[in-house]
Design a protein around this motif. Structure first.
Motif, PDB file in Angstrom:
ATOM      1  N   GLU A  18      -5.562  21.909  -0.014  1.00 17.11           N
ATOM      2  CA  GLU A  18      -6.817  22.467   0.484  1.00 17.11           C
ATOM      3  C   GLU A  18      -8.027  21.936  -0.273  1.00 17.11           C
ATOM      4  O   GLU A  18      -9.098  21.742   0.308  1.00 17.11           O
ATOM      5  N   GLY A  19      -7.877  21.681  -1.563  1.00 22.11           N
ATOM      6  CA  GLY A  19      -9.023  21.364  -2.395  1.00 22.11           C
ATOM      7  C   GLY A  19      -9.319  19.900  -2.615  1.00 22.11           C
ATOM      8  O   GLY A  19     -10.203  19.568  -3.417  1.00 22.11           O
ATOM      9  N   VAL A  20      -8.612  18.982  -1.967  1.00 19.21           N
ATOM     10  CA  VAL A  20      -8.882  17.553  -2.100  1.00 19.21           C
ATOM     11  C   VAL A  20      -8.890  16.898  -0.728  1.00 19.21           C
ATOM     12  O   VAL A  20      -8.381  17.455   0.250  1.00 19.21           O
ATOM     13  N   ALA A  21      -9.456  15.693  -0.659  1.00 18.35           N
ATOM     14  CA  ALA A  21      -9.507  14.957   0.601  1.00 18.35           C
ATOM     15  C   ALA A  21      -8.699  13.671   0.562  1.00 18.35           C
ATOM     16  O   ALA A  21      -8.313  13.145   1.596  1.00 18.35           O
ATOM     17  N   ASN A  22      -8.426  13.142  -0.650  1.00 17.00           N
ATOM     18  CA  ASN A  22      -7.904  11.776  -0.753  1.00 17.00           C
ATOM     19  C   ASN A  22      -6.857  11.666  -1.857  1.00 17.00           C
ATOM     20  O   ASN A  22      -6.954  10.828  -2.742  1.00 17.00           O
ATOM     21  N   MET A  23      -5.846  12.527  -1.800  1.00 16.58           N
ATOM     22  CA  MET A  23      -4.794  12.484  -2.814  1.00 16.58           C
ATOM     23  C   MET A  23      -3.512  11.922  -2.219  1.00 16.58           C
ATOM     24  O   MET A  23      -3.105  12.286  -1.118  1.00 16.58           O
ATOM     25  N   ARG A  24      -2.879  11.032  -2.977  1.00 16.70           N
ATOM     26  CA  ARG A  24      -1.573  10.518  -2.558  1.00 16.70           C
ATOM     27  C   ARG A  24      -0.760  10.096  -3.773  1.00 16.70           C
ATOM     28  O   ARG A  24      -1.301   9.853  -4.850  1.00 16.70           O
ATOM     29  N   ASP A  25       0.540  10.017  -3.553  1.00 19.49           N
ATOM     30  CA  ASP A  25       1.505   9.555  -4.553  1.00 19.49           C
ATOM     31  C   ASP A  25       1.826   8.110  -4.200  1.00 19.49           C
ATOM     32  O   ASP A  25       2.172   7.808  -3.051  1.00 19.49           O
ATOM     33  N   VAL A  26       1.706   7.197  -5.171  1.00 22.29           N
ATOM     34  CA  VAL A  26       1.971   5.788  -4.878  1.00 22.29           C
ATOM     35  C   VAL A  26       3.466   5.468  -4.915  1.00 22.29           C
ATOM     36  O   VAL A  26       3.863   4.316  -4.732  1.00 22.29           O
ATOM     37  N   GLY A  27       4.294   6.477  -5.148  1.00 21.31           N
ATOM     38  CA  GLY A  27       5.732   6.265  -5.121  1.00 21.31           C
ATOM     39  C   GLY A  27       6.200   5.732  -3.779  1.00 21.31           C
ATOM     40  O   GLY A  27       5.623   6.025  -2.734  1.00 21.31           O
ATOM     41  N   GLY A  28       7.251   4.937  -3.829  1.00 17.98           N
ATOM     42  CA  GLY A  28       7.808   4.351  -2.619  1.00 17.98           C
ATOM     43  C   GLY A  28       7.423   2.908  -2.393  1.00 17.98           C
ATOM     44  O   GLY A  28       8.053   2.211  -1.584  1.00 17.98           O
ATOM     45  N   LEU A  29       6.396   2.432  -3.101  1.00 17.37           N
ATOM     46  CA  LEU A  29       6.003   1.037  -2.934  1.00 17.37           C
ATOM     47  C   LEU A  29       7.043   0.111  -3.560  1.00 17.37           C
ATOM     48  O   LEU A  29       7.578   0.405  -4.636  1.00 17.37           O
ATOM     49  N   PRO A  30       7.341  -1.007  -2.920  1.00 20.08           N
ATOM     50  CA  PRO A  30       8.280  -1.959  -3.516  1.00 20.08           C
ATOM     51  C   PRO A  30       7.682  -2.596  -4.753  1.00 20.08           C
ATOM     52  O   PRO A  30       6.472  -2.786  -4.849  1.00 20.08           O
ATOM     53  N   ALA A  31       8.550  -2.911  -5.711  1.00 17.23           N
ATOM     54  CA  ALA A  31       8.099  -3.525  -6.965  1.00 17.23           C
ATOM     55  C   ALA A  31       8.973  -4.741  -7.263  1.00 17.23           C
ATOM     56  O   ALA A  31       9.772  -5.179  -6.430  1.00 17.23           O
ATOM     57  N   ALA A 175      -2.413  -0.892 -12.419  1.00 19.14           N
ATOM     58  CA  ALA A 175      -1.107  -0.336 -12.782  1.00 19.14           C
ATOM     59  C   ALA A 175      -0.014  -0.865 -11.860  1.00 19.14           C
ATOM     60  O   ALA A 175       1.076  -1.260 -12.315  1.00 19.14           O
ATOM     61  N   LEU A 176      -0.291  -0.896 -10.574  1.00 18.99           N
ATOM     62  CA  LEU A 176       0.707  -1.383  -9.614  1.00 18.99           C
ATOM     63  C   LEU A 176       0.992  -2.866  -9.818  1.00 18.99           C
ATOM     64  O   LEU A 176       2.129  -3.322  -9.638  1.00 18.99           O
ATOM     65  N   SER A 177      -0.021  -3.622 -10.211  1.00 22.58           N
ATOM     66  CA  SER A 177       0.186  -5.041 -10.473  1.00 22.58           C
ATOM     67  C   SER A 177       1.150  -5.243 -11.638  1.00 22.58           C
ATOM     68  O   SER A 177       2.051  -6.094 -11.575  1.00 22.58           O
ATOM     69  N   VAL A 178       0.974  -4.458 -12.710  1.00 26.69           N
ATOM     70  CA  VAL A 178       1.885  -4.559 -13.850  1.00 26.69           C
ATOM     71  C   VAL A 178       3.308  -4.195 -13.437  1.00 26.69           C
ATOM     72  O   VAL A 178       4.281  -4.775 -13.934  1.00 26.69           O
ATOM     73  N   ALA A 179       3.444  -3.255 -12.505  1.00 30.93           N
ATOM     74  CA  ALA A 179       4.772  -2.845 -12.036  1.00 30.93           C
ATOM     75  C   ALA A 179       5.423  -3.881 -11.129  1.00 30.93           C
ATOM     76  O   ALA A 179       6.593  -3.727 -10.762  1.00 30.93           O
ATOM     77  N   GLY A 180       4.695  -4.931 -10.769  1.00 28.00           N
ATOM     78  CA  GLY A 180       5.256  -5.971  -9.919  1.00 28.00           C
ATOM     79  C   GLY A 180       5.195  -5.666  -8.444  1.00 28.00           C
ATOM     80  O   GLY A 180       5.926  -6.270  -7.644  1.00 28.00           O
ATOM     81  N   VAL A 181       4.329  -4.745  -8.047  1.00 23.39           N
ATOM     82  CA  VAL A 181       4.153  -4.456  -6.624  1.00 23.39           C
ATOM     83  C   VAL A 181       3.505  -5.664  -5.958  1.00 23.39           C
ATOM     84  O   VAL A 181       2.526  -6.215  -6.485  1.00 23.39           O
ATOM     85  N   PRO A 182       4.019  -6.123  -4.828  1.00 15.21           N
ATOM     86  CA  PRO A 182       3.431  -7.289  -4.163  1.00 15.21           C
ATOM     87  C   PRO A 182       1.961  -7.071  -3.825  1.00 15.21           C
ATOM     88  O   PRO A 182       1.528  -5.953  -3.539  1.00 15.21           O
ATOM     89  N   ARG A 183       1.205  -8.143  -3.866  1.00 16.58           N
ATOM     90  CA  ARG A 183      -0.237  -8.049  -3.675  1.00 16.58           C
ATOM     91  C   ARG A 183      -0.601  -7.364  -2.365  1.00 16.58           C
ATOM     92  O   ARG A 183      -1.509  -6.532  -2.324  1.00 16.58           O
ATOM     93  N   GLU A 184       0.108  -7.694  -1.283  1.00 14.53           N
ATOM     94  CA  GLU A 184      -0.248  -7.094  -0.001  1.00 14.53           C
ATOM     95  C   GLU A 184      -0.038  -5.585   0.010  1.00 14.53           C
ATOM     96  O   GLU A 184      -0.742  -4.845   0.699  1.00 14.53           O
ATOM     97  N   ARG A 261       5.249  -0.627 -17.065  1.00 14.94           N
ATOM     98  CA  ARG A 261       6.098  -1.072 -15.955  1.00 14.94           C
ATOM     99  C   ARG A 261       7.289  -0.130 -15.785  1.00 14.94           C
ATOM    100  O   ARG A 261       7.582   0.323 -14.663  1.00 14.94           O
ATOM    101  N   ASP A 262       7.935   0.199 -16.888  1.00 14.14           N
ATOM    102  CA  ASP A 262       9.133   1.038 -16.809  1.00 14.14           C
ATOM    103  C   ASP A 262       8.812   2.446 -16.349  1.00 14.14           C
ATOM    104  O   ASP A 262       9.585   3.079 -15.622  1.00 14.14           O
ATOM    105  N   LYS A 263       7.648   2.962 -16.771  1.00 14.44           N
ATOM    106  CA  LYS A 263       7.276   4.320 -16.341  1.00 14.44           C
ATOM    107  C   LYS A 263       7.172   4.410 -14.833  1.00 14.44           C
ATOM    108  O   LYS A 263       7.561   5.418 -14.214  1.00 14.44           O
ATOM    109  N   LEU A 264       6.672   3.353 -14.230  1.00 12.45           N
ATOM    110  CA  LEU A 264       6.452   3.397 -12.783  1.00 12.45           C
ATOM    111  C   LEU A 264       7.708   3.090 -11.975  1.00 12.45           C
ATOM    112  O   LEU A 264       7.861   3.606 -10.855  1.00 12.45           O
TER     113      LEU A 264
END
Length: 266
Positions: A18-31, A175-184, A261-264
């Protein structure tokens, strides 16, 4: 630079509270190396001032929130006051402004930015990318500290600013770049905030210190365009080889980079 796209095989993991407009979890992205960014490690959001008691319960109990990285300026904090999460001892707050001297910053510098003054997309993207890169040049301490919190928190970290797309978008993309998430995939995550543009702006319009600065700015000026974050990451690559190279340049060890990297992904 070739054509920039924001195509992704991964749908945004929106956290609708209810109190935010733009929250998401980046989990699930390929690394890298067949790994996947794990859910419950890194959340991204607009400001947290309006969280309800039920929102807070869900963040702590369902999403495992333990740390908050607030990228807003001191001026913004003074205008809006402490958020309700400050009342919870189990959540650690880290304030890392991305502006060099908050005594000289007002909210016009935060929300009415150079790209608001042009309808030309190329100029818009160049101005915004240059502004993002200024965070690294002028407040490398805050950028590195924000990434360090993500790497070392005991649970989920939420990174947020006012809108959850510019300052937050820069730190999360790194952070996602360090985790090896593809640029796209990084680009697509950045662009996803465009889906919530009207909600973000209408929410900020109701907050003191923001409403006057948003008046007469077209909604499209707030969109998160793929070219912008692509230019930022390409500039980092050109100057430092990678985001990890930038972290080494500000004193990070290989162990610290591996910890992020390992944390993510671990």
């Amino acid at each position: 630079m070739g054509k920039v796209t924001s195509q992704s095989s991964t749908e945004p993991r929106w956290i609708d509270l209810e109190g935010v407009a733009n929250m998401r979890d980046v989990g699930g992205l390929p690394a890298a190396d067949g790994h996947t960014v794990q859910p419950g490690r890194l959340l991204r959001s607009d400001n947290l001032q309006d969280l309800t008691p039920e929102d807070i319960r869900l963040l702590i109990e369902r999403h495992g929130l333990t740390d908050v990285v607030d990228l807003r300026s001191d001026v913004e904090l003074r205008i809006t006051g402490p958020g309700p999460l400050r009342d919870f001892d189990t959540v650690v707050h880290h304030h890392h402004s991305l502006f060099p001297d908050d005594k000289e910053i007002d909210t016009r510098d935060v929300l009415v930015l150079p790209w608001h003054d042009t309808d030309e997309p190329k100029l818009h993207d160049n101005a915004r990318a240059s502004h993002y890169l200024s965070y690294l040049a002028r407040r490398p301490d805050s950028v590195a500290a924000a990434l360090e919190v993500i790497a070392t928190s005991s649970g989920a970290t939420v990174v947020h600013c006012a809108a959850g797309k510019d300052r937050t978008g820069t730190v999360v993309a790194m952070a996602l770049s360090v985790a090896g998430v593809p640029r796209e995939e990084i680009v697509a995550d950045y662009v996803a905030s465009t889906e919530r543009t009207e909600r973000i702006v209408h929410r900020l319009e109701r907050l003191p210190g923001y409403s006057d600065n948003l008046r007469d700015v077209p909604m499209t000026a707030h969109h998160s365009r793929p070219e912008t974050i692509t230019r930022v990451l390409e500039a980092i690559d050109a100057d430092y080889g990678s985001v990890a190279g930038w972290l080494r340049s500000v004193g990070w060890s290989e162990d610290q980079i591996a910890a992020l990297r390992d944390k993510l992904v671990a």
